[in-house]
Structure formats: C-alpha cells, structure tokens
Design a protein around this motif. Structure first.
Motif, short mmCIF file in Angstrom:
data_model
loop_
_atom_site.label_atom_id
_atom_site.label_comp_id
_atom_site.label_asym_id
_atom_site.label_seq_id
_atom_site.Cartn_x
_atom_site.Cartn_y
_atom_site.Cartn_z
N SER A 83 1.07 7.74 -7.11
CA SER A 83 0.24 8.93 -7.33
C SER A 83 0.96 9.98 -8.20
O SER A 83 2.17 10.16 -8.06
CB SER A 83 -0.11 9.55 -5.97
N ARG A 92 0.84 -1.21 0.00
CA ARG A 92 0.00 0.00 0.00
C ARG A 92 0.87 1.26 0.00
O ARG A 92 0.55 2.24 -0.66
CB ARG A 92 -0.93 -0.01 1.22
N PHE A 93 1.98 1.19 0.73
CA PHE A 93 2.89 2.34 0.74
C PHE A 93 3.45 2.58 -0.67
O PHE A 93 3.44 3.71 -1.16
CB PHE A 93 4.03 2.12 1.74
N GLU A 98 2.09 1.70 -3.42
CA GLU A 98 0.98 2.17 -4.26
C GLU A 98 0.78 3.68 -4.06
O GLU A 98 0.50 4.39 -5.03
CB GLU A 98 -0.30 1.39 -3.94
N SER A 99 0.95 4.15 -2.84
CA SER A 99 0.78 5.59 -2.59
C SER A 99 1.81 6.41 -3.39
O SER A 99 1.55 7.55 -3.77
CB SER A 99 0.86 5.91 -1.09
N ASN A 147 10.60 9.03 2.65
CA ASN A 147 10.24 7.80 1.94
C ASN A 147 11.29 6.71 2.17
O ASN A 147 10.95 5.54 2.37
CB ASN A 147 10.09 8.03 0.44
#
Ligand code: HMH
Length: 221
Positions: free
Chosen positions: A124, A117-118, A120-121, A202
C-alpha cells in the motif's frame, strides 16, 4: 536505545521468536538429516507459491525506493533482489521436477495465503519506504540465517538437500542481506517514532508468519 543499530536492538529484544523462525524443527531436521522428505516436498510447493507472491511485494519496495530513497544505490540492491527472485523461480521449477512435485497443482495453504496477504498489505502507498525495506530485510534474513545454519561445520545435511540450503545460505546471499540491513538501519535512524514502531510490529508479524510457514511443512495444519 542506539537507533543506528535498530535491527540489532530488535533481534536481541525479540530473540526467542527470531530463534523460533531461524532454528525451527524443520530446519534442524534438515541440518541433522532427520527431515521427512514429504515435509520437504510440501515446503517446496508452498514456497514456490510464496515466492511468486513475493515478486510484487519486492516490486513495490523498488517503486518506493525510486520515489523516496535518499541514496540511488538502494535501487541497484533491490534490483539485484528482483534478479535473484527470477533465478529462484526457475530453480523451483527444476527442483520440483526433480522431486516429482507438480507445481501447477499445488494448493496454497491458509497459512501461506495469510502471509502473502500480509505482504500485499505492505505494498500500500500508505506504507513508507522505511517500513517496506525493513520488512524486505526481515523476510530474506530469516531464510539466510536458517539455511546457512544447515551448511555450518558439524551439520549432517543430506547431499540432496544441500543445493537448497546453498541457495539461501551462500555467502553472496548473506552479503546481500547485510546490505539490506544497512539500508534499513540507515532509514530507521532518520525515521519518525511512529514509523519505527510500525516497522518493529511488521518485523514481529513476519517472524510469526515465518514460524507458521515452517510449521506448515509438517502437514499438521
Ligand atoms: C516463506 N520466507 C519464505 N520464503 C522465502 N523464499 C523467503 C522467506 C526468502 O526469499
């Protein structure tokens, strides 16, 4: 600080967490031969799921390079990464059948889902190319440094695990990670303070996710 070697500065500054990710007990267990094979199989199944989710992230880096990069050669490097992932997925299938791991029935663990999920973020459009390529470098480099350690002189890596270590620990993969690092450093040099700050955060998130990912192999979570 010397912005020309931003990634070196960061790895020095965050050395403890970096060592936590690249010298984890799971890796040290492979290196000294004490690793529990059920841990290895658990890692194999979870990493297959991770790598499948990593593909769209790398595709997003490719798209950003095409739109934003000042150097056409970046595309070739990232495309090489996509090709490597294609081989990697095929390798996981062969390796899993060798170890009797049924990939279709592996249930992704929460830690794995959080990491996916990270990533995937970061796909963006609000995340710029500099941040994306820096994150890409970090993810690949943790595996390169970890598995290369298992192949160094003096390591007692069991024969049946050497192929896995070679996949990420080989010199070609090391060279590829070095190229990703050069691209990241080139971009970071020209980036705004805000982008540099985000890229550093990150990196820290990635290192934390990597430690958790190795922890997951122990089955205690
Ligand atoms: C968790 N991190 C994880 N899995 C991988 N396969 C890589 C990095 C390197 O591709």
């Amino acid at each position: 600080t010397d912005r020309a070697v931003m990634t070196d500065t960061w790895l020095k500054k965050h050395r403890l967490i970096y060592l936590g990710a690249t010298r984890h007990p799971f890796i040290l267990g492979i290196r000294d031969g004490s690793v529990d094979l059920s841990s290895f199989k658990r890692w194999l199944g979870q990493d297959y799921i991770f790598v499948r989710a990593f593909v769209p992230f790398v595709a997003s880096v490719l798209l950003k390079a095409w739109k934003e990069s000042d150097d056409n050669a970046d595309i070739d490097v990232i495309l090489g990464g996509v090709a490597a992932l294609n081989d990697e997925i095929a390798w996981f299938k062969t390796e899993a059948s060798k170890w009797g791991v049924a990939l279709e029935s592996v249930v992704p663990q929460q830690i794995n889902l959080n990491y996916c999920r990270f990533l995937e973020s970061l796909t963006s459009p609000d995340v710029d190319y500099t941040q994306a390529i820096t994150a890409f470098w970090a993810v690949e480099t943790v595996y390169q440094e970890s598995f290369a350690h298992c192949l160094e002189e003096g390591s007692k890596t069991p024969e049946e695990l050497k192929q896995t270590c070679h996949r990420w620990g080989n010199d070609g993969f090391g060279q590829y990670c070095h190229t990703l690092k050069s691209i990241a450093d080139r971009r970071l040099e020209k980036a705004s303070k805000e982008v540099v700050a985000k890229a550093e955060l990150n990196l820290l998130s990635i290192l934390e996710h990597e430690v958790e990912f190795w922890n997951m192999s122990h089955g205690a979570v």
